[in-house]
Design a protein around this motif. Sequence first.
Motif, PDB file in Angstrom:
ATOM      1  N   ASN A 181       0.814  -1.228   0.000  1.00  0.00           N
ATOM      2  CA  ASN A 181       0.000   0.000   0.000  1.00  0.00           C
ATOM      3  C   ASN A 181       0.841   1.268   0.000  1.00  0.00           C
ATOM      4  O   ASN A 181       0.339   2.355  -0.296  1.00  0.00           O
ATOM      5  CB  ASN A 181      -0.948   0.005   1.194  1.00  0.00           C
ATOM      6  N   ARG A 182       2.138   1.125   0.295  1.00  0.00           N
ATOM      7  CA  ARG A 182       3.028   2.286   0.274  1.00  0.00           C
ATOM      8  C   ARG A 182       4.392   1.857  -0.261  1.00  0.00           C
ATOM      9  O   ARG A 182       4.761   0.680  -0.149  1.00  0.00           O
ATOM     10  CB  ARG A 182       3.206   2.891   1.671  1.00  0.00           C
ATOM     11  N   PRO A 183       5.153   2.790  -0.812  1.00  0.00           N
ATOM     12  CA  PRO A 183       6.508   2.444  -1.259  1.00  0.00           C
ATOM     13  C   PRO A 183       7.419   2.162  -0.078  1.00  0.00           C
ATOM     14  O   PRO A 183       7.120   2.545   1.071  1.00  0.00           O
ATOM     15  CB  PRO A 183       6.960   3.680  -2.036  1.00  0.00           C
ATOM     16  N   ALA A 184       8.521   1.511  -0.344  1.00  0.00           N
ATOM     17  CA  ALA A 184       9.507   1.248   0.706  1.00  0.00           C
ATOM     18  C   ALA A 184      10.065   2.572   1.221  1.00  0.00           C
ATOM     19  O   ALA A 184      10.390   3.460   0.425  1.00  0.00           O
ATOM     20  CB  ALA A 184      10.643   0.393   0.150  1.00  0.00           C
ATOM     21  N   PRO A 185      10.175   2.757   2.538  1.00  0.00           N
ATOM     22  CA  PRO A 185      10.780   3.980   3.076  1.00  0.00           C
ATOM     23  C   PRO A 185      12.240   4.049   2.645  1.00  0.00           C
ATOM     24  O   PRO A 185      12.917   3.025   2.529  1.00  0.00           O
ATOM     25  CB  PRO A 185      10.642   3.808   4.589  1.00  0.00           C
ATOM     26  N   SER A 186      12.725   5.260   2.410  1.00  0.00           N
ATOM     27  CA  SER A 186      14.058   5.394   1.815  1.00  0.00           C
ATOM     28  C   SER A 186      15.086   6.121   2.670  1.00  0.00           C
ATOM     29  O   SER A 186      16.271   6.056   2.385  1.00  0.00           O
ATOM     30  CB  SER A 186      13.948   6.126   0.469  1.00  0.00           C
ATOM     31  N   LYS A 187      14.665   6.815   3.721  1.00  0.00           N
ATOM     32  CA  LYS A 187      15.623   7.568   4.532  1.00  0.00           C
ATOM     33  C   LYS A 187      16.104   6.712   5.708  1.00  0.00           C
ATOM     34  O   LYS A 187      15.884   7.039   6.875  1.00  0.00           O
ATOM     35  CB  LYS A 187      14.994   8.880   5.001  1.00  0.00           C
ATOM     36  N   SER A 209      24.714   0.762   0.089  1.00  0.00           N
ATOM     37  CA  SER A 209      25.418   0.224  -1.077  1.00  0.00           C
ATOM     38  C   SER A 209      24.633   0.406  -2.366  1.00  0.00           C
ATOM     39  O   SER A 209      25.123   0.074  -3.448  1.00  0.00           O
ATOM     40  CB  SER A 209      25.704  -1.268  -0.868  1.00  0.00           C
ATOM     41  N   GLN A 210      23.390   0.926  -2.233  1.00  0.00           N
ATOM     42  CA  GLN A 210      22.499   1.084  -3.390  1.00  0.00           C
ATOM     43  C   GLN A 210      22.303  -0.244  -4.104  1.00  0.00           C
ATOM     44  O   GLN A 210      22.443  -0.366  -5.319  1.00  0.00           O
ATOM     45  CB  GLN A 210      23.036   2.152  -4.346  1.00  0.00           C
ATOM     46  N   GLU A 211      21.952  -1.268  -3.298  1.00  0.00           N
ATOM     47  CA  GLU A 211      21.722  -2.602  -3.827  1.00  0.00           C
ATOM     48  C   GLU A 211      20.385  -3.152  -3.353  1.00  0.00           C
ATOM     49  O   GLU A 211      19.901  -2.805  -2.276  1.00  0.00           O
ATOM     50  CB  GLU A 211      22.828  -3.561  -3.382  1.00  0.00           C
ATOM     51  N   LYS A 238      16.267   5.364  -8.961  1.00  0.00           N
ATOM     52  CA  LYS A 238      16.402   6.314  -7.855  1.00  0.00           C
ATOM     53  C   LYS A 238      15.065   6.681  -7.214  1.00  0.00           C
ATOM     54  O   LYS A 238      15.019   7.188  -6.111  1.00  0.00           O
ATOM     55  CB  LYS A 238      17.087   7.591  -8.351  1.00  0.00           C
ATOM     56  N   GLY A 239      13.980   6.441  -7.935  1.00  0.00           N
ATOM     57  CA  GLY A 239      12.663   6.808  -7.422  1.00  0.00           C
ATOM     58  C   GLY A 239      12.104   5.784  -6.455  1.00  0.00           C
ATOM     59  O   GLY A 239      12.765   4.798  -6.099  1.00  0.00           O
ATOM     60  N   PRO A 240      10.846   5.966  -6.044  1.00  0.00           N
ATOM     61  CA  PRO A 240      10.228   5.051  -5.079  1.00  0.00           C
ATOM     62  C   PRO A 240      10.010   3.669  -5.660  1.00  0.00           C
ATOM     63  O   PRO A 240       9.711   3.509  -6.849  1.00  0.00           O
ATOM     64  CB  PRO A 240       8.889   5.734  -4.746  1.00  0.00           C
ATOM     65  N   LEU A 241      10.153   2.653  -4.813  1.00  0.00           N
ATOM     66  CA  LEU A 241       9.927   1.254  -5.195  1.00  0.00           C
ATOM     67  C   LEU A 241       8.926   0.626  -4.233  1.00  0.00           C
ATOM     68  O   LEU A 241       9.037   0.796  -3.011  1.00  0.00           O
ATOM     69  CB  LEU A 241      11.236   0.465  -5.167  1.00  0.00           C
ATOM     70  N   PHE A 242       7.967  -0.085  -4.782  1.00  0.00           N
ATOM     71  CA  PHE A 242       6.958  -0.745  -3.961  1.00  0.00           C
ATOM     72  C   PHE A 242       7.330  -2.212  -3.742  1.00  0.00           C
ATOM     73  O   PHE A 242       7.637  -2.929  -4.719  1.00  0.00           O
ATOM     74  CB  PHE A 242       5.595  -0.683  -4.646  1.00  0.00           C
ATOM     75  N   SER A 289      21.330  13.055  -0.987  1.00  0.00           N
ATOM     76  CA  SER A 289      20.769  13.792  -2.112  1.00  0.00           C
ATOM     77  C   SER A 289      21.253  13.222  -3.447  1.00  0.00           C
ATOM     78  O   SER A 289      20.483  13.080  -4.401  1.00  0.00           O
ATOM     79  CB  SER A 289      21.135  15.280  -2.002  1.00  0.00           C
ATOM     80  N   LEU A 290      22.534  12.870  -3.509  1.00  0.00           N
ATOM     81  CA  LEU A 290      23.102  12.317  -4.740  1.00  0.00           C
ATOM     82  C   LEU A 290      22.523  10.938  -5.058  1.00  0.00           C
ATOM     83  O   LEU A 290      22.548  10.502  -6.209  1.00  0.00           O
ATOM     84  CB  LEU A 290      24.629  12.224  -4.619  1.00  0.00           C
ATOM     85  N   ASN A 291      22.006  10.261  -4.035  1.00  0.00           N
ATOM     86  CA  ASN A 291      21.386   8.943  -4.232  1.00  0.00           C
ATOM     87  C   ASN A 291      19.874   9.042  -4.366  1.00  0.00           C
ATOM     88  O   ASN A 291      19.139   8.095  -4.033  1.00  0.00           O
ATOM     89  CB  ASN A 291      21.743   8.012  -3.070  1.00  0.00           C
ATOM     90  N   GLY A 292      19.392  10.196  -4.842  1.00  0.00           N
ATOM     91  CA  GLY A 292      17.951  10.346  -5.025  1.00  0.00           C
ATOM     92  C   GLY A 292      17.210  10.545  -3.727  1.00  0.00           C
ATOM     93  O   GLY A 292      16.065  10.104  -3.583  1.00  0.00           O
ATOM     94  N   ASP A 293      17.839  11.217  -2.772  1.00  0.00           N
ATOM     95  CA  ASP A 293      17.258  11.461  -1.443  1.00  0.00           C
ATOM     96  C   ASP A 293      16.981  10.144  -0.720  1.00  0.00           C
ATOM     97  O   ASP A 293      15.976  10.003  -0.015  1.00  0.00           O
ATOM     98  CB  ASP A 293      15.983  12.293  -1.560  1.00  0.00           C
ATOM     99  N   GLN A 294      17.886   9.182  -0.888  1.00  0.00           N
ATOM    100  CA  GLN A 294      17.741   7.884  -0.246  1.00  0.00           C
ATOM    101  C   GLN A 294      18.935   7.605   0.655  1.00  0.00           C
ATOM    102  O   GLN A 294      20.066   7.936   0.319  1.00  0.00           O
ATOM    103  CB  GLN A 294      17.626   6.778  -1.300  1.00  0.00           C
ATOM    104  N   GLY A 295      18.674   6.984   1.776  1.00  0.00           N
ATOM    105  CA  GLY A 295      19.727   6.675   2.741  1.00  0.00           C
ATOM    106  C   GLY A 295      19.518   7.460   4.020  1.00  0.00           C
ATOM    107  O   GLY A 295      18.723   8.399   4.084  1.00  0.00           O
TER     108      GLY A 295
END
Length: 484
Positions: free
Chosen positions: A107-113, A191-193, A211-215, A463-469
Amino acid sequence: MEEASLSLSLSTTTNTNTNDLIATYYLQQWRLKSKSAAAKFESMGFPEPQFLTQIDEDEEDDKEELPTELDTLNSSGGFSIVGPDKLSVRYPSVNHHGHDVGVVQANRPAPSKRLVYYFEMYVENAGAKGQVAIGFTTPGFRLRRQPGWELNSYGYHGDDGLLYRGQGKGETFGPVYSTGDTVGGGINYASQELFFTKNGAVVGAVFKDVKGPLFPTVAVHSQHEVVNVNFGKKPFVFDLKAYEAQERAKQNSTIEKLSIPQNASYGIVRSYLQHYGYEDTLKTFDVESRSTLPPISFVQENGFTEDMNTYSLNQRKVLRQLIRSGQIGDAIGKLKEWFPQIVQDGASAICFLLHCQNFIELVRVGKLEEAVLYGRTEFEKFYKLGDYADLVKDCAALLAYELPQKSSVGYLLGDSQREIIADAVNAMVLSTNPSVKDSRECLHSRLDRLLRQLSACFLEKRSLNGDQGEGFHLHRILNSGRKG
């Protein structure tokens, strides 16, 4: 961001307004703490006993909503039936075509921060062909295609053990899985994996080029297939905590390989103790270090020398001790004796901070009638100014609760509130040094500025990783060091 905008406004202020410049900074720190405490109290309803220690933690995690169930609004055309619990999926009929796939996203994308996100799927029944799959897909994914068959999607498939990522042809990846197996899918933002597991063991990992949201996504594709999804409400088969600890250990190992001269770290710690007036600790530190390190002499940095850090060191030590022990009246008396220019304007921001803390100390020891009289005498002039009305209300609200320490303003009774006042007074005293050219340098020690730079670097990397991490959290790093 709020602190950055405050720093910008301070940079345009002249030294003639030193009192307001420094005290305004600490008023803002108070307001940020008040906002955080109010939000925490509202979310908790009635706070637990550890409420005060919880809000004192320097936790800056971005609050993200987590996937909790399967999405029942988007349909895969009748080729998947989501159970009433919204955590199970079964295939309803015989598949006649390759595109007769039942795909369901969370129902929601995986949290990224964060460092890692993970979920699991238990195969209750592999059905006729065992064509179940687990993976990640983007918003708008075609729900009648297996995850990994379309661009910007990834899928670990049960019938062949192959990994599919954006094309119809899979690549050798891991073992097949079937009835009774539990498989998992995770995102390692450091590791962006993407990684996948089977029955608690990591199968493999692949670079995440989206880099965008993934469900989180699961799929069924043949008669009688049934899978159950766990988004974390139940314990995972995979030891996620151990995996996270291993990833942090890798990061720490990389950091520890960096060569830093021992006298550099010594100098940073020493300047911290000097800056905040910890005279007794400084003396002990110097004695313990003398046998192993040569004398350190720091060169001038941004106009701020070591001599400036030792300015009025003994007086600053005494003032900090008085404030930390709640003896605010005595601290005000010492300021009038040693640095009268700091408190000569009774309506200044620093005087407001001191009077508020004195009021808080009266409430702390149960002298409520005295607190009421003190508040009426001292707060009236500040309340009329308007700039302090919100903080005056916070202080006055302490009187409204039988157990104020468990209220939304209970943070005022924590030690960290005393530290704000002690730091403000310390900075004010440092600013009275005639050698100081920029009073902003009185706000933070070199160690503080280093930690702020580290935080900025972490945010830039994110920020360089698409605001992820995840961001930089000092207490988390220290805790991981203790556990190691």
